[in-house]
Design an enzyme around this catalytic site. Structure first.
Site, mmCIF file in Angstrom:
data_model
loop_
_atom_site.group_PDB
_atom_site.id
_atom_site.type_symbol
_atom_site.label_atom_id
_atom_site.label_comp_id
_atom_site.label_asym_id
_atom_site.label_seq_id
_atom_site.Cartn_x
_atom_site.Cartn_y
_atom_site.Cartn_z
ATOM 1 N N SER A 25 0.810 -1.209 0.000
ATOM 2 C CA SER A 25 0.000 0.000 0.000
ATOM 3 C C SER A 25 0.846 1.263 0.000
ATOM 4 O O SER A 25 2.066 1.227 -0.061
ATOM 5 C CB SER A 25 -0.963 0.048 1.183
ATOM 6 O OG SER A 25 -0.261 0.310 2.380
ATOM 7 N N TYR A 58 -3.220 0.637 -2.833
ATOM 8 C CA TYR A 58 -4.396 1.143 -2.130
ATOM 9 C C TYR A 58 -3.959 2.064 -1.000
ATOM 10 O O TYR A 58 -2.831 2.003 -0.520
ATOM 11 C CB TYR A 58 -5.266 0.000 -1.599
ATOM 12 C CG TYR A 58 -4.535 -0.925 -0.653
ATOM 13 C CD1 TYR A 58 -4.577 -0.717 0.722
ATOM 14 C CD2 TYR A 58 -3.791 -1.995 -1.135
ATOM 15 C CE1 TYR A 58 -3.898 -1.550 1.592
ATOM 16 C CE2 TYR A 58 -3.113 -2.834 -0.270
ATOM 17 C CZ TYR A 58 -3.172 -2.616 1.085
ATOM 18 O OH TYR A 58 -2.490 -3.439 1.943
ATOM 19 N N GLY A 73 5.885 -2.106 1.091
ATOM 20 C CA GLY A 73 5.962 -3.391 0.413
ATOM 21 C C GLY A 73 6.873 -3.368 -0.802
ATOM 22 O O GLY A 73 7.801 -2.568 -0.900
ATOM 23 N N ALA A 74 6.589 -4.262 -1.746
ATOM 24 C CA ALA A 74 7.458 -4.469 -2.908
ATOM 25 C C ALA A 74 7.687 -3.198 -3.719
ATOM 26 O O ALA A 74 8.742 -3.034 -4.338
ATOM 27 C CB ALA A 74 6.872 -5.561 -3.797
ATOM 28 N N ALA A 75 6.719 -2.292 -3.730
ATOM 29 C CA ALA A 75 6.866 -1.046 -4.492
ATOM 30 C C ALA A 75 8.031 -0.203 -3.993
ATOM 31 O O ALA A 75 8.528 0.662 -4.720
ATOM 32 C CB ALA A 75 5.576 -0.242 -4.442
#
Length: 136
Positions: A25, A58, A73-75
């Site tokens: 997110s 999100y 996270g991965a982003a």
């Protein structure tokens, strides 16, 4: 038939944190969430002006007044602290609704404080050196 149109945009926000060890997110200062008319869990697109990366994620509402824009996270592999980003939501509307709708545009400064609100996604902050996409 429904059309997908721009619902809101937080323009040229500065990423304050990137945390790989989070489920996912984007955490956004509550003041910006409210000004843009976003809600917790809403799908947004994030475009990194600094490196061209584009993600969908999100919204998680962060603490008000902090200026926080945290990529989780991965982003966090793609978007880094200090990067400039555009955060956009989209909505679906009938043709008539889409033609009448005006998006919520939130312009921020380098500390992610609101400096201008508007409804024209193609206009830069008044007085800035950015060009209007309408003048191309």
């Amino acid at each position: 038939m429904l059309r997908t149109i721009l619902g809101s945009k937080i323009h040229r926000a500065t990423v304050t944190q990137a945390d790989l060890d989070y489920v996912g997110s984007i955490t956004i200062d509550a003041d910006l969430v409210n000004a843009a008319g976003l809600i917790e869990g809403e799908k947004v697109a994030v475009v990194d002006i600094t490196n061209g990366a584009r993600i969908e994620t999100y919204v998680i509402t962060g603490d008000a007044g902090t200026g926080s824009i945290c990529i989780n996270g991965a982003a966090a592999h793609l978007i880094n602290p200090g990067d400039l980003v555009i955060i956009m939501s989209y909505l679906q509307a009938t043709d008539a609704e889409a033609r009448a709708y005006q998006p919520n545009i939130v312009h921020v400064d380098a500390d992610n404080r609101i400096v201008a609100l508007g409804n024209d996604a193609g206009e830069p902050i008044p007085g800035s050196s950015l060009l209007s996409s309408r003048s191309l």
